[in-house]
Design an enzyme around this catalytic site. Sequence first.
Site, PDB file in Angstrom:
ATOM      1  CE  LYS A  13      -2.064  -1.156   3.840  1.00  0.00           C
ATOM      2  NZ  LYS A  13      -1.378  -2.425   4.153  1.00  0.00           N
ATOM      3  NE  ARG A  87      -4.842  -1.278   9.657  1.00  0.00           N
ATOM      4  CZ  ARG A  87      -3.746  -0.800   9.073  1.00  0.00           C
ATOM      5  NH1 ARG A  87      -3.687   0.433   8.648  1.00  0.00           N
ATOM      6  NH2 ARG A  87      -2.705  -1.569   8.940  1.00  0.00           N
ATOM      7  NE  ARG A 126       7.824  -2.349   6.216  1.00  0.00           N
ATOM      8  CZ  ARG A 126       6.531  -2.128   6.400  1.00  0.00           C
ATOM      9  NH1 ARG A 126       5.796  -1.620   5.423  1.00  0.00           N
ATOM     10  NH2 ARG A 126       5.962  -2.457   7.546  1.00  0.00           N
ATOM     11  NE  ARG A 158       5.953  -0.250  10.302  1.00  0.00           N
ATOM     12  CZ  ARG A 158       4.863  -0.237   9.544  1.00  0.00           C
ATOM     13  NH1 ARG A 158       4.857   0.472   8.424  1.00  0.00           N
ATOM     14  NH2 ARG A 158       3.783  -0.910   9.885  1.00  0.00           N
ATOM     15  NE  ARG A 169       1.894  -4.844  11.137  1.00  0.00           N
ATOM     16  CZ  ARG A 169       2.956  -4.625  10.369  1.00  0.00           C
ATOM     17  NH1 ARG A 169       4.120  -5.132  10.691  1.00  0.00           N
ATOM     18  NH2 ARG A 169       2.840  -3.906   9.279  1.00  0.00           N
TER      19      ARG A 169
HETATM   20  P1  AP5 Z   1       4.881  -1.561   1.820  1.00  0.00           P
HETATM   21  O1  AP5 Z   1       4.555  -0.734   0.637  1.00  0.00           O
HETATM   22  O2  AP5 Z   1       5.628  -0.913   2.938  1.00  0.00           O
HETATM   23  O3  AP5 Z   1       3.590  -2.326   2.369  1.00  0.00           O
HETATM   24  P2  AP5 Z   1       2.303  -1.777   3.146  1.00  0.00           P
HETATM   25  O4  AP5 Z   1       1.132  -2.492   2.581  1.00  0.00           O
HETATM   26  O5  AP5 Z   1       2.272  -0.276   3.140  1.00  0.00           O
HETATM   27  O6  AP5 Z   1       2.622  -2.346   4.580  1.00  0.00           O
HETATM   28  P3  AP5 Z   1       2.533  -1.693   6.039  1.00  0.00           P
HETATM   29  O7  AP5 Z   1       3.239  -2.674   6.942  1.00  0.00           O
HETATM   30  O8  AP5 Z   1       3.033  -0.291   6.069  1.00  0.00           O
HETATM   31  O9  AP5 Z   1       1.030  -1.718   6.269  1.00  0.00           O
HETATM   32  P4  AP5 Z   1       0.271  -1.784   7.579  1.00  0.00           P
HETATM   33  O10 AP5 Z   1      -1.095  -1.606   7.067  1.00  0.00           O
HETATM   34  O11 AP5 Z   1       0.497  -2.966   8.427  1.00  0.00           O
HETATM   35  O12 AP5 Z   1       0.931  -0.620   8.444  1.00  0.00           O
HETATM   36  P5  AP5 Z   1       0.476   0.833   8.874  1.00  0.00           P
HETATM   37  O13 AP5 Z   1       1.672   1.660   8.976  1.00  0.00           O
HETATM   38  O14 AP5 Z   1      -0.684   1.298   8.053  1.00  0.00           O
HETATM   39  O15 AP5 Z   1       5.734  -2.823   1.299  1.00  0.00           O
HETATM   40  C1  AP5 Z   1       6.249  -3.803   2.184  1.00  0.00           C
HETATM   41  C2  AP5 Z   1       7.628  -4.312   1.689  1.00  0.00           C
HETATM   42  O16 AP5 Z   1       7.461  -5.034   0.473  1.00  0.00           O
HETATM   43  C3  AP5 Z   1       8.642  -3.202   1.377  1.00  0.00           C
HETATM   44  O17 AP5 Z   1       9.921  -3.653   1.769  1.00  0.00           O
HETATM   45  C4  AP5 Z   1       8.547  -3.034  -0.150  1.00  0.00           C
HETATM   46  O18 AP5 Z   1       9.778  -2.595  -0.700  1.00  0.00           O
HETATM   47  C5  AP5 Z   1       8.194  -4.449  -0.597  1.00  0.00           C
HETATM   48  N1  AP5 Z   1       7.278  -4.470  -1.766  1.00  0.00           N
HETATM   49  C6  AP5 Z   1       6.176  -3.685  -1.961  1.00  0.00           C
HETATM   50  N2  AP5 Z   1       5.558  -4.017  -3.114  1.00  0.00           N
HETATM   51  C7  AP5 Z   1       6.271  -5.056  -3.653  1.00  0.00           C
HETATM   52  C8  AP5 Z   1       6.130  -5.853  -4.848  1.00  0.00           C
HETATM   53  N3  AP5 Z   1       5.094  -5.655  -5.711  1.00  0.00           N
HETATM   54  N4  AP5 Z   1       7.051  -6.818  -5.065  1.00  0.00           N
HETATM   55  C9  AP5 Z   1       8.079  -7.030  -4.178  1.00  0.00           C
HETATM   56  N5  AP5 Z   1       8.269  -6.300  -3.055  1.00  0.00           N
HETATM   57  C10 AP5 Z   1       7.372  -5.330  -2.786  1.00  0.00           C
HETATM   58  O19 AP5 Z   1      -0.122   0.530  10.338  1.00  0.00           O
HETATM   59  C11 AP5 Z   1       0.720   0.204  11.439  1.00  0.00           C
HETATM   60  C12 AP5 Z   1      -0.074   0.055  12.723  1.00  0.00           C
HETATM   61  O20 AP5 Z   1      -0.759   1.289  13.041  1.00  0.00           O
HETATM   62  C13 AP5 Z   1      -1.230  -0.991  12.697  1.00  0.00           C
HETATM   63  O21 AP5 Z   1      -0.739  -2.277  12.966  1.00  0.00           O
HETATM   64  C14 AP5 Z   1      -2.170  -0.433  13.782  1.00  0.00           C
HETATM   65  O22 AP5 Z   1      -1.684  -0.748  15.064  1.00  0.00           O
HETATM   66  C15 AP5 Z   1      -2.046   1.062  13.588  1.00  0.00           C
HETATM   67  N6  AP5 Z   1      -3.071   1.576  12.667  1.00  0.00           N
HETATM   68  C16 AP5 Z   1      -2.860   2.074  11.404  1.00  0.00           C
HETATM   69  N7  AP5 Z   1      -4.015   2.459  10.839  1.00  0.00           N
HETATM   70  C17 AP5 Z   1      -4.989   2.191  11.746  1.00  0.00           C
HETATM   71  C18 AP5 Z   1      -6.418   2.344  11.749  1.00  0.00           C
HETATM   72  N8  AP5 Z   1      -7.076   2.860  10.695  1.00  0.00           N
HETATM   73  N9  AP5 Z   1      -7.114   1.931  12.843  1.00  0.00           N
HETATM   74  C19 AP5 Z   1      -6.472   1.421  13.899  1.00  0.00           C
HETATM   75  N10 AP5 Z   1      -5.139   1.245  13.969  1.00  0.00           N
HETATM   76  C20 AP5 Z   1      -4.405   1.629  12.912  1.00  0.00           C
END
Ligand code: AP5
Length: 214
Positions: A13, A87, A126, A158, A169
């Site tokens: 994402k 979410r 990552r 992270r 997660r």
């Molecule tokens: P990346 O693009 O970083 O993936 P992502 O989907 O953004 O993953 P996140 O871990 O950031 O998502 P998340 O939803 O768990 O975390 P968030 O920060 O929102 O890619 C991942 C890796 O793969 C990278 O190394 C990249 O280079 C590689 N890659 C990407 N695409 C690729 C491809 N096509 N091929 C090969 N490699 C690839 O949330 C964190 C925490 O915050 C949650 O756990 C929760 O506690 C809290 N939180 C966030 N939002 C909410 C909400 N709305 N409500 C409640 N709690 C929340």
Amino acid sequence: LNLILLGPPGAGKGTQAARLREDFGLPYIGTGDLLREHKENGTELGLKAKEYMDNGDLVPDELIISMILDKVEEDGDDGFLLDGFPRTVGQADALSEELDKLGRRLTAALSIDASDDVVLARLSGRRQCSNGHLYHVDFDPPKHDNVCDQDGKPLFQRKDDEPETVKKRLKTYHKMTEPLKDYYDERGLLRRFDGTRDKTEVHDHIRATLATLR
Ligand code: AP5
Ligand code: ZN
């Protein structure tokens, strides 16, 4: 364009959001990034959010909803790209009410799909810098170990990317967030993308889909 990104942790994402921001100049609202900023700055919200995040749990709706909807109201006049919100069904309902109030509507919910095995491998490798540039030790390594190609900043891992926390997660995602795919499908807004494809292919597919919606 009023867009939201859905998908399991590690589906890409953040990676796709960075490209879509460049394509369309859309204001980007990344919930995880905003929460991590609060954590670092030691705000009241940050302190409350920390234990949930480090544990792989969702931060409670009442802490998240107003934080994000305020941003949509402030920055979202010319469209927005929401990453990591909504979410839960409660968050999706709150967003929909807010958009009604503003006389706006969602263009699409972009769902990037990837299996649990794929995301486990991605997240354990990552690395990122403090400006949010993303790397992967095997799939997308920086030119120099642990240094960002774009700004020379050190790369870090992270805290919630440790395998046990990633598994938690994923469980949280399947239980709380995956039902939103049906939620948006029933409303005719869901667009699905295969997140296991190459990054550029995923990006091209999203752009082609958006071109049919504008
Ligand atoms: P990346 O693009 O970083 O993936 P992502 O989907 O953004 O993953 P996140 O871990 O950031 O998502 P998340 O939803 O768990 O975390 P968030 O920060 O929102 O890619 C991942 C890796 O793969 C990278 O190394 C990249 O280079 C590689 N890659 C990407 N695409 C690729 C491809 N096509 N091929 C090969 N490699 C690839 O949330 C964190 C925490 O915050 C949650 O756990 C929760 O506690 C809290 N939180 C966030 N939002 C909410 C909400 N709305 N409500 C409640 N709690 C929340
Ligand atoms: Zn960087």
